[in-house]
Design a protein around this motif. Structure first.
Motif, short mmCIF file in Angstrom:
data_model
loop_
_atom_site.label_atom_id
_atom_site.label_comp_id
_atom_site.label_asym_id
_atom_site.label_seq_id
_atom_site.Cartn_x
_atom_site.Cartn_y
_atom_site.Cartn_z
N SER A 104 0.85 -1.19 0.00
CA SER A 104 0.00 0.00 0.00
C SER A 104 0.89 1.24 0.00
N VAL A 105 0.53 2.21 -0.84
CA VAL A 105 1.27 3.47 -0.91
C VAL A 105 0.23 4.60 -0.75
N GLN A 110 -2.09 4.62 -4.17
CA GLN A 110 -1.80 3.48 -5.02
C GLN A 110 -1.64 2.22 -4.18
N VAL A 111 -1.86 1.09 -4.85
CA VAL A 111 -1.56 -0.23 -4.30
C VAL A 111 -0.69 -0.91 -5.35
N ARG A 149 10.73 3.03 -4.23
CA ARG A 149 10.92 2.32 -2.96
C ARG A 149 10.19 0.99 -2.93
N THR A 150 9.01 0.91 -3.56
CA THR A 150 8.27 -0.35 -3.55
C THR A 150 9.04 -1.44 -4.31
N ALA A 172 2.97 -5.02 2.83
CA ALA A 172 3.61 -3.88 3.49
C ALA A 172 2.88 -2.60 3.15
N SER A 173 3.29 -1.54 3.82
CA SER A 173 2.79 -0.20 3.53
C SER A 173 3.99 0.72 3.52
N ILE A 174 4.05 1.59 2.53
CA ILE A 174 5.14 2.56 2.42
C ILE A 174 4.61 3.89 2.93
#
Length: 183
Positions: A104-105, A110-111, A149-150, A172-174
């Motif tokens: 998750s961003v 965004q995903v 980063r993702t 994860a989540s950024i």
């Protein structure tokens, strides 16, 4: 958003009855216009001990390396999107495998979904959105030139799992770093 895509009248930002978030609502026809996260789907195309990366020919992050990935289209599954994006960006055919990362961003709505995949052959090359495409062993990954980063997180998980000899699914989540402006 200023105008309703259904009738063309003005919209206002307000919390509709029964909702908890502000939405664009048409003052004339009452249509509620929901804005939801975009889904980015990609693949880790594997060939033996190497993986395929693309060097971006477009912004954002022109010239940086990434996995083949892009926005999911309507009427396709996430696996179909991963295969299509790999074909578009790397002219490569893949067999899509297991889901690998779901990230998750939220700060950019965004995903990001990335699958493990197997390259079907070595017939690949840069598509319109890539400057070049290459197979990399872990020791040769251009870590300082990874676009997002993702993707860096996905690659770190991938190589850690491979060393361990067991692949899992990573969720994860950024978070937006303080005062950050980089993707």
């Amino acid at each position: 958003m200023k105008y309703c895509s259904d009738c063309g009248a003005s919209v206002t930002l307000r919390i509709p009855p029964g909702d908890t978030l502000p939405r664009h609502v048409c003052a004339s026809c009452g249509t509620i216009h929901y804005q939801n996260p975009k889904i980015v789907v990609g693949a880790i195309p594997e060939w033996g001990e190497r993986i395929l990366l693309c060097r971006r020919a477009i912004e954002p992050r022109h010239g940086f390396w990434t996995l083949p990935a892009g926005f999911m289209e309507n009427a396709e599954s996430t696996a179909e999107a991963a295969a299509r994006e790999t074909l578009e960006e790397a002219c490569a055919r893949i067999e899509v495998g297991d889901l690998f990362t779901l990230i998750s961003v939220p700060h950019i709505n965004q995903v990001h979904i990335v699958y493990r995949a197997t390259l079907l052959d070595l017939d690949f090359g840069p598509g319109e959105e890539s400057l070049e495409v290459a197979l990399f062993e872990e020791k040769d990954i251009p870590w300082d030139d990874i676009a997002f980063r993702t993707i860096a997180l996905t690659l770190r998980h991938y190589f850690e799992d491979r060393r361990r000899g067991s692949f899992g699914t990573h969720n994860a989540s950024i978070a937006l770093p303080p005062a950050a402006t980089v993707p």
